[in-house]
Write an enzyme that holds these catalytic residues in place. Structure first.
Site, PDB file in Angstrom:
ATOM      1  CB  SER A  51      49.718  49.470   1.738  1.00  0.00           C
ATOM      2  OG  SER A  51      50.657  50.514   1.553  1.00  0.00           O
ATOM      3  CD  GLU A 104      50.410  52.238  -7.129  1.00  0.00           C
ATOM      4  OE1 GLU A 104      50.358  53.083  -6.202  1.00  0.00           O
ATOM      5  OE2 GLU A 104      50.986  52.431  -8.215  1.00  0.00           O
ATOM      6  NE  ARG A 128      49.643  67.597 -11.586  1.00  0.00           N
ATOM      7  CZ  ARG A 128      50.759  67.929 -12.228  1.00  0.00           C
ATOM      8  NH1 ARG A 128      51.285  69.130 -12.037  1.00  0.00           N
ATOM      9  NH2 ARG A 128      51.372  67.060 -13.018  1.00  0.00           N
ATOM     10  CG  ASP A 185      51.618  62.501 -14.238  1.00  0.00           C
ATOM     11  OD1 ASP A 185      51.928  63.629 -13.802  1.00  0.00           O
ATOM     12  OD2 ASP A 185      52.066  61.440 -13.793  1.00  0.00           O
ATOM     13  CE1 TYR A 225      57.019  62.423  -8.398  1.00  0.00           C
ATOM     14  CE2 TYR A 225      55.155  63.114  -7.054  1.00  0.00           C
ATOM     15  CZ  TYR A 225      55.656  62.566  -8.213  1.00  0.00           C
ATOM     16  OH  TYR A 225      54.796  62.136  -9.184  1.00  0.00           O
ATOM     17  CE  LYS A 261      50.539  66.590  -2.125  1.00  0.00           C
ATOM     18  NZ  LYS A 261      51.075  65.679  -3.168  1.00  0.00           N
ATOM     19  CG  PHE A 268      58.546  52.693 -14.299  1.00  0.00           C
ATOM     20  CD1 PHE A 268      57.765  52.893 -15.429  1.00  0.00           C
ATOM     21  CD2 PHE A 268      58.471  51.454 -13.666  1.00  0.00           C
ATOM     22  CE1 PHE A 268      56.933  51.901 -15.916  1.00  0.00           C
ATOM     23  CE2 PHE A 268      57.653  50.458 -14.142  1.00  0.00           C
ATOM     24  CZ  PHE A 268      56.880  50.675 -15.272  1.00  0.00           C
ATOM     25  CG  HIS A 326      52.379  51.931  -1.147  1.00  0.00           C
ATOM     26  ND1 HIS A 326      51.117  51.453  -0.824  1.00  0.00           N
ATOM     27  CD2 HIS A 326      52.310  52.300  -2.458  1.00  0.00           C
ATOM     28  CE1 HIS A 326      50.332  51.531  -1.889  1.00  0.00           C
ATOM     29  NE2 HIS A 326      51.029  52.031  -2.886  1.00  0.00           N
TER      30      HIS A 326
END
Length: 288
Positions: A8, A10, A100, A102, A140, A160, A211, A261
């Site tokens: 996939s 992003e 959630r 930032d 993470y 989750k 990043f 991903h």
């Protein structure tokens, strides 16, 4: 290459005419490889909310790609958040990446809206009650920067997933062992949902390092050495980046990983090269 390997992508909402041109090029070049879905980022603090809405509608109406909308808990009440989800459902968008999120100000600790969702698990549960969305969440491999420890981070992930998410997409990392150790630790506490490694092709090493510092991803010295001296050598930098990403993906595939991903940064060339090297090719080429 195992034909079961899928991926996939992003992308992020464009900000200007040049950005839209690059956005369309990214979609045009990568849709030929038939990614499972195309997620559209939301921006810290919901700062790109309007742009995200426009970009999602573009993917939904103008391409054959399946859009996935990012939705966070930041700066909105529960009613406002669910109104956005209802709008997306009405537009035909069935996949949400629930996060959630930032705060808009970099480095500012997360503070939930007084009437909003406090955690991604709460958001996932609300979305599951609202409609039959396909829900992905984040994870993470090297622990969320605000987590107390590995175990706390894993139990948060488990919450989750138990709330209704069907997969977790990882933050990027630079060594396959990082993800494999994380996968083993997750399995040890009973997490058996798909964990999808997030791959960041390194277009600009300094930007990638920035990043990494913000999200807690470690940068091994050997990686710094690989890019040392290539600041003005874009072609060589691209070849090194593609080679490293392919090597990492091949190691993960050998360990049973079948889904990836790619964080494209709206620059499709490296992702396209990596997919081809892994045997992921356009449908017509496969048929031939």
């Amino acid at each position: 290459m195992n034909k079961a390997v899928t991926f996939s992508i992003e992308i992020f909402p464009p900000r200007d005419a040049a950005g839209w041109n690059q956005f369309d090029q990214t979609l045009t070049r990568l849709k030929k490889l038939q990614p499972r879905f195309c997620s559209v980022t939301y921006g810290a603090g919901g700062s790109a909310r309007r742009g995200s809405d426009i970009a999602l509608a573009h993917v939904q109406r103008q391409t054959s790609l399946t859009p996935a909308a990012h939705l966070t808990c930041v700066a909105l009440s529960r009613n406002e958040t669910l109104d956005i989800a209802r709008h997306w459902w009405a537009e035909g968008i069935r996949h949400i990446v629930a996060l959630r999120g930032d705060m808009a100000e970099a480095g500012t600790p997360f503070h939930p809206h007084p009437a909003g969702y406090k955690y991604a698990a709460e958001l996932v549960a609300a979305l599951r009650d609202l409609a039959d969305f396909e829900i992905s969440v984040g994870c993470y491999p090297e622990i969320h920067p605000e987590s107390h420890d590995r175990l706390a981070d894993l139990f948060n992930l488990k919450q989750k997933l138990n709330a209704g998410a069907i997969r977790a997409i990882s933050q990027f990392f630079f060594e396959p062992e990082v993800f494999l150790r994380f996968r083993d630790a997750a399995a040890a506490i009973g997490i058996h949902h798909p964990l999808v490694p997030g791959i960041l092709p390194i277009l600009d090493f300094n930007k990638a390092a920035g990043f990494a510092r913000r999200c807690g991803a470690s940068i091994p010295k050997w990686l710094i050495d690989r890019f040392d001296g290539l600041e003005n050598e874009s072609d060589a930098r691209g070849q090194v980046a593609a080679s490293l990403a392919v090597s990492m993906c091949e190691r993960l595939i050998a360990e049973g990983v079948q889904n990836f991903h790619f964080y494209t940064l709206n620059r499709p060339t490296l992702t396209l090269a990596i997919c081809h090297a892994l045997g992921i090719q356009p449908a017509l080429e496969r048929a031939a």
